[in-house]
Structures are given as C-alpha cells and as structure tokens.
Design an enzyme around this catalytic site. Structure first.
Site, mmCIF file in Angstrom:
data_model
loop_
_atom_site.group_PDB
_atom_site.id
_atom_site.type_symbol
_atom_site.label_atom_id
_atom_site.label_comp_id
_atom_site.label_asym_id
_atom_site.label_seq_id
_atom_site.Cartn_x
_atom_site.Cartn_y
_atom_site.Cartn_z
ATOM 1 N N ARG A 445 0.894 -1.187 -0.008
ATOM 2 C CA ARG A 445 0.055 -0.114 0.033
ATOM 3 C C ARG A 445 0.949 1.389 0.081
ATOM 4 N NH1 ARG A 445 -4.658 2.339 4.195
ATOM 5 N NH2 ARG A 445 -6.100 2.685 2.445
ATOM 6 N N LYS A 478 -8.425 4.809 16.646
ATOM 7 C CA LYS A 478 -8.323 3.686 15.888
ATOM 8 C C LYS A 478 -6.830 3.559 15.176
ATOM 9 C CE LYS A 478 -10.334 1.885 11.548
ATOM 10 N NZ LYS A 478 -11.279 1.927 10.404
ATOM 11 N N TRP A 479 -6.406 2.279 15.718
ATOM 12 C CA TRP A 479 -4.883 2.141 15.691
ATOM 13 C C TRP A 479 -4.962 1.147 14.551
ATOM 14 C CZ3 TRP A 479 -0.655 3.083 19.315
ATOM 15 C CH2 TRP A 479 0.733 2.280 19.097
ATOM 16 N N ASP A 480 -4.543 1.539 13.445
ATOM 17 C CA ASP A 480 -4.295 0.624 12.249
ATOM 18 C C ASP A 480 -2.949 0.079 11.922
ATOM 19 O OD1 ASP A 480 -5.482 -0.571 9.859
ATOM 20 O OD2 ASP A 480 -6.601 1.141 9.247
ATOM 21 N N ASP A 550 -12.616 -5.333 7.059
ATOM 22 C CA ASP A 550 -13.229 -4.244 5.907
ATOM 23 C C ASP A 550 -14.370 -4.683 5.332
ATOM 24 O OD1 ASP A 550 -11.530 -2.229 6.923
ATOM 25 O OD2 ASP A 550 -9.880 -2.758 5.189
HETATM 26 C C1 GLA Z 1 -7.585 0.119 6.507
HETATM 27 C C2 GLA Z 1 -8.869 -0.108 7.675
HETATM 28 C C3 GLA Z 1 -10.003 0.694 7.152
HETATM 29 C C4 GLA Z 1 -9.719 2.167 7.053
HETATM 30 C C5 GLA Z 1 -8.434 2.161 6.117
HETATM 31 C C6 GLA Z 1 -8.034 3.703 6.049
HETATM 32 O O1 GLA Z 1 -7.910 -0.610 5.452
HETATM 33 O O2 GLA Z 1 -9.229 -1.473 7.787
HETATM 34 O O3 GLA Z 1 -11.170 0.717 8.211
HETATM 35 O O4 GLA Z 1 -9.364 2.695 8.363
HETATM 36 O O5 GLA Z 1 -7.426 1.350 6.468
HETATM 37 O O6 GLA Z 1 -6.848 3.831 5.164
#
Ligand code: GLA
Length: 723
Positions: A445, A478-480, A550
């Site tokens: 990504r 939200k910690w991604d 997602d």
């Molecule tokens: C991931 C998360 C999504 C969103 C995107 C943002 O894919 O799972 O919910 O937050 O990143 O880039």
C-alpha cells in the site's frame, strides 16, 4: 480452585472448579504432563509412562535404565531438543560452544495466590489475588545453565489455565535461545479434530476442521503480526464433538507477532501440541544473568462442546483480559467516515455528517484516514502525524468544536507503526524503516514499516501522537496496521542479534500502546489491521474492541463473525452498518448488532425510510446493549454448516431474557424452520416479543418454535426478544 503438591508422590494438581491439570516429577527429575481434563480428585500415575514396547526404537536414560521409560514417548511437560525426545520441541538453547542439546529437570517450585504479569508483554490478569493461583516450577539444564521457569495460573471462576515461560542464563557464558514456546501439552490420544481460523483481508477467520493425522501439522505466521491468514487460536475437539457435546481443548496465544502452533501425532498415536513465538526468524541472545520471557498461552478445557468452549473464552476475556474504563463503561455509538468519504473530506463535510448522524441517535464521529501530512490518497504522509491544514483549515480544533457542538464525541485514526517513503519523516530519517542492507524493501500500500523496535523511533512517534491527543478533545483512537513485515531488520541490531528483530518489533508496539492507554485512560481504543488482521488477545489487552473486517457485506460478515466468535467475545467485535447494497438496513443492522455496533456510511445520503429503520436500530442497540456484551452466545445455525440460514442467540447472565437473531442468506424452498433454543432456564417462563405468548424454557429448548414463514425470505432477517 487450588494448586496442590503431593510431596510423597511428587505430583502437582492444578484445579479450577471444573478442570484438573496434573504434573509429575519422575525419576531423575523429569517433569511429566500426566493429565489435563475434567476435574479429578485422586491420582494414580504409577503405570502412566508405560508405552507399547513394540513401538520402541527409543532411547533410555542410562541412570534410569531400560525399564520402559523413554523421553521419546513420555508425556514430557516442556519438550526439549536433542536429548532423546524426538518430537517437536518447545525449547532449544545453544551454548557458547555451539551445542544445542537441551534437557531440563525439576529443581524447585513455588505456589502463590494471584497472577504475575510478564515484563513488557500483555497478559490476562486476576482482578484480585483470591481469583487465581499460580505455580512456578524451576527446571534447570545443568549443561547449558539455562534455568527455565514454567508458570501456570488457574482461575477460580473460569475453567481456564495460562502458561508462560522464563529462561534465565545462569552460566558465565552467553547462550542463544533458538526456540522457546509458551506451552507444551501432551495427550495420550490422537482422536481429535483440529479447529483453526484461516482467512485473508476481507474474509477473516473462517473455520477449518480437520482430523489429526500422523506427523506434524499446524499453523503459523511469519508476517510480523498475528495476521489475517491464521489466527493464533487452535482447538482440539474429540472426533464427533459438536457445538453442544463432546470434549474440547482450546488454546489462544496472547501475542501479536510471528507465532507457531504445531501438533505432532507420533508412533504411539499420542499427540504433542506446542504454541508460541515462531522459531523461524527467531533467536535470542542471553548474556549471563539475562532473562527471556515468552508470551502467555490461554487454554480452555470443556466436556460440553465447542459452543461452551467459546463461552468460556468470552467470559474470561471480558473479565480478565480487556482492561480500562471501557471494560465496564458503555461505549459511545459511532459513525466512521471511511466508507462515506475515504480521503475526500473537510471540516464542513464532517460536521454535516455529525449533524445528520446526531438526528439518528449516533454518539461519536470518527474521522478515519486522511487528516494528516498532505494525505489525499494512500501514497504518502504516514509518519507525519500533524494536521493536513489544506484539508482541515485551522487545524483540528474548529473541527472538533464543530462536531462537539452537534452533540457528538470525536475520534481519530492513526497508523503509528508505518512510514510512507513520501513523507517528511522519511526524508528526515531515511534509515528508520524496517529494512536490511543492500536490499530494496517491498512496498505494501505504498508504505514501509517503521522500525518501532528502536527507542528513538518510538519516541518520535510518541511525541507526535502525544501533541495531538493532549492538545485536543479526542475520545477515541483507531490504531491501524496496513501491511505485513518483509525485509525484516533493524539498522541498530548487531549481526548476532538480527533474529531478535521480529520480537523486539512487537515489544516496541506494546510499549507504545501501553504508554498511550495509560497516559490517556479516557480514550476508547479500537484495534485494526486492514480490517481484522491483528485480532488477537494481546491487542485486546490494549483496545477493548477491534475492527473485525473491512468487509461490511452482511452475508459475508456472518462467516467472519461466526469464526471470530470461536474465542473472541461480542464486546470486542467491531461491527458497522454500511451502505453496502447486498441487503436492506434491517439485515445489516441485525448482523452488526452482534458486535460493537456502529455506522460506516454517509448519513446525508440515506433515504427517509432507511433513517426510520436506523432510529429503531439505535433504540434496540441501547435496549440490548448489556445483554449482548455480557450475555452468553449460543450459535444456533452456523453459516459454515448451512448454506441457507444463520442464527444465534444471546442469553442474559441470569437467564431472565434472551435475544434471537435469524438471517436467511439464501431462500430455501424445501425446509421447515424449527428452532430449538439453548441455554435457558427450563423452569422460567419467557414472553415472546413476536406473539406476546409466554413459553417455558423447557418448551423452547425441547419443542422450539416454528419460524418457517418468516425464515424463507432472501437476504431478510429478524430478531425476537424473550423475557
Ligand atoms: C484499513 C482499515 C479501514 C480504514 C483504512 C484507511 O484498511 O481497515 O477501516 O481505516 O485502512 O486507510
């Protein structure tokens, strides 16, 4: 619950209210795993180590003599490498001269109330010392000087045991830990099915059930994170065990990095299972007196089927894993901007969302990806955690004030362990990403992974996050984490420590998360990794909820939520209603109601009739909030078993009420649909919200109800409440 030591026979018994686990100290101080299962009260293990002699080509300890005992077939408590136990080993330590034969023997033990934490790592915990008891056994390998402490905790109110291991170098030379699993379990049978959860992005945690076979089988992650592909969960169900009947052993690793869970069925038709840090791409250098700690593995035993296994995990995780304010406080109902706006938003748009969402009853607006650096797509700016003022003119304050003025709380998105090559951070620190010399690392990504095993890197990210979070009124984070780790290496690690990188990376993540949750105890954290790619118990120790996937298609979500529910409670499953067109809003709401519940759509674009459905959903969300979060889940029809229907039931702790949800995934023209409910009090009367009639628990569980007319409507669903 108690831990006993029978000094005469040298046996330990670790009891919960329903289970026993027995460890024996055999001749020459071998530690043996005699029993794990339903609670027992007497112990006769004299003949336990005798194995079929025709199966032997096995080796004897010369001090004991060739009397039938061999490490190769004995149920060794913590199997080690190279000293005649030829099965998969939990421990291998290499000493200064390169030998890696390892053989630990009992030295001493301690029994005490309560449960210790593991340095630098998340664990389950006892709420008070009376709730749990711990046994620590020290065992020594006299040649390498590796002193191994095996820790076991059993709990008063849960048929749960945890195991973890500490290795200390008591020699005067450096040693190298080549593998150190968290737990080792030997069973006298291989008559089990192995249950695991496989998946990918958008299709997380599908249930896989296969019979054990001779040889080694298992699951692992080498992705740097627990990952989408395999969850660190394994269960062994006695062949024939079902949702409601039969013996089940289950294991879940409290760890977010590379893991391995292996079962070996040997020539005696016995099974050894080990679970812990993946030994490939791992090695740990221990100088004299240094210690290494493994993560902890949680194990559950029940004779009452796979459903009861799940309920044991759910209760335990709700009470003894999730922590902080939102363990007990009601969490705000949120709307997330991602699927509604992606990167295309400004203050006006978000405040307009908030305005419209408030009218529906939503309580918090979460601004997802795109608010920082110069981020307008996913090609840049990770690592630049300052506001994109071209998009959010005047910074965060006017936006948050605007959202708050609409009566909503405000949440924000971060991906702290990542760095875009196109970022100010990368230009300032071109060696801060995970990489090895002379190789161009892979992109995922458009991004690299930031080397959070380094303290200076963590400090930078921490300072950036602290500034935003302390200067603004932020109620949720939200910690991604949106890629896996390749080209693993840290510029700071010397060659002999390179293989420590993956574990050090995870320890770095835990350090950052811990600082965050302790510094900002009022913030609600939600974990995420490309949906549910890091849905593990360690993450739940920091964030009481994790974005499950997602994929918000309600029919596909059924599989994901059923799979996730194998060990993770409803309170932890992030679940939103989106604009996805697969079904109407009723079904989308009924499916999301299983989890934390929220919205992921543009509220301005909603049709009037859908707004009315949503208002009712939100009223239901409040009505059933505690029932869903604290109640017991019964999976009635699993989409993994049935192509047409999915159904589940959540029963209040006191059995006074329950909520039943049914989804028709595909219309079925040939079936009548009788539902027999589960987990009720047979002597209680339950009033049904559909017809106002009262039915006894006995009737509902044995005769059931006929839903044929309502059931066969493609993509439709219904809920029925009984109290
Ligand atoms: C991931 C998360 C999504 C969103 C995107 C943002 O894919 O799972 O919910 O937050 O990143 O880039």
């Amino acid at each position: 619950m108690s831990i006993f030591y029978d000094e005469k026979n040298r046996l330990f018994r670790l009891d919960t209210s329903k289970t026993s686990y027995v460890i024996g100290i055999y001749q020459e101080n071998y530690l043996l795993n005699f029993y794990y299962g339903k609670k027992i009260s007497d112990m006769h293990f004299e003949n336990f180590c005798k194995r079929n002699p025709s199966a032997s080509f096995s080796l004897a300890n010369p001090v004991i003599g060739e009397n039938g005992f061999t490490p190769d077939t004995a149920p060794i408590e913590y199997g080690c490498n190279g000293a005649a136990d030829f099965r998969i080993s939990a421990l291998a330590v290499r000493n200064y001269n390169g030998d890696n034969v390892t053989d630990i023997r009992y030295l001493s033990h301690r029994i005490f109330k309560g449960k210790k934490s593991i340095p630098q790592m998340p664990t389950t915990y006892a709420n008070s010392d009376d709730e749990a008891e711990t046994l620590e056994i020290d065992a020594i390998d006299s040649v390498t000087g590796a002193l191994v402490t095996l820790s076991y905790t059993v709990f008063e109110n849960h048929p749960v045991m945890t195991k973890s291991v500490k290795i200390k170098n008591t020699s005067d030379k450096t040693m190298f830990v080549e593998r150190a699993f968290s737990g080792c379990y030997d069973f006298n049978s291989m008559d089990f099915d192995m249950l695991t959860l496989w998946g990918r992005h958008d299709k997380e945690r599908n249930l896989c059930r296969r019979p054990l076979a001779h040889g080694v089988q298992g699951i692992e992650s080498k992705r740097g994170v627990s990952g989408h592909s395999q969850n660190p969960f394994v269960a062994f169900a006695k062949a024939g065990a079902t949702e409601d009947y039969g013996e089940v052993y289950a294991f879940n690793l409290v760890y977010s990095g590379n893991f391995s869970a292996l079962a070996e069925c040997d020539h005696n038709c016995s099974t050894r299972f080990i679970m812990g840090i993946n030994p490939s791409d791992f090695e740990w250098t221990l100088a004299p007196n240094e210690e290494f700690y493994t993560p902890e593995v949680v194990s559950v035993y029940t004779p009452d089927g796979i459903g009861e296994m799940s309920r044991i995990f759910h209760r335990f995780y709700n009470n003894n894993l999730v922590r902080g304010k939102y363990k007990t406080e009601k969490r705000p109902l949120l709307i997330n901007s991602w699927e509604a706006a992606y990167f295309d938003f400004d203050k006006e748009k978000l405040v307009a969302f908030a305005h419209e969402a408030k009218k529906l009853g939503v309580e918090m607006l979460v601004m997802d990806d795109g608010w920082f650096g110069k981020r307008n797509d996913d090609t840049n700016s990770l690592g630049d955690w300052f506001v994109n003022e071209e998009k959010l003119i005047g910074g965060l304050k006017p936006l948050i004030d605007g959202v708050n003025a609409e009566g909503l709380k405000f949440g924000i998105w971060y991906e702290p362990e990542m760095i875009s090559p196109d970022s100010e951070l990368f230009r300032a620190h071109p060696d801060w990403h995970v990489h090895v010399d002379n190789r161009t690392p892979m992109l995922g990504r458009h991004q690299y992974v930031l080397d959070v095993s380094r303290e200076d890197v963590r400090e930078n990210i921490w300072n950036q996050m602290y500034k935003v979070l302390s200067e603004n009124k932020i109620d949720y984070v939200k910690w991604d984490f949106n890629r896996n780790i390749s080209d693993a290496g840290s510029a700071l690690l010397p060659p002999e420590r390179k293989k420590e990188f993956f574990h050090r990376f995870i320890l770095g993540t835990y350090d950052l998360m811990n600082r965050l949750v302790t510094t900002f105890p009022d913030i609600l954290f939600e974990g995420c990794s490309g949906g549910g790619g890091r849905f593990d118990p360690a993450m739940l120790s920091f964030s009481p909820q994790i974005w499950t996937s997602d994929n918000t298609d309600p029919i596909q979500r059924l599989y994901i939520q059923f799979g996730t529910s194998m060990c993770y409670p409803a309170s932890t499953q992030g679940a939103h209603v989106s604009a996805c067109e697969r079904t109407g809003y009723e079904t989308k709401g009924n499916v999301a109601m299983w989890g934390t519940f929220g919205y992921e759509l543009d509220p301005i674009k909603l049709k009037e009739e859908d707004k009315e459905i949503i208002k009712q959903q939100i009223a239901d969300y409040h009505k059933y909030y505690w029932l869903i979060r604290k109640g017991d889940l019964y999976r009635i029809i699993s989409p993994f078993d049935d192509s047409y229907y999915a159904a589940w039931q959540i029963v209040a702790e006191d059995k006074q009420s329950f909520l039943f949800t049914f989804v028709c995934m595909r219309r079925c023209s040939h079936r009548t649909c009788f539902i027999k409910f589960k987990g009720l009090d047979p002597n209680k009367m339950y009033k049904c919200s559909l017809d106002g009639e009262s039915y006894s628990g006995e009737f509902l569980m044995n005769v059931g109800m006929n839903f044929t007319e309502m059931a066969n409507r493609d993509g439709k669903s219904f809920t029925v409440y009984f109290e």
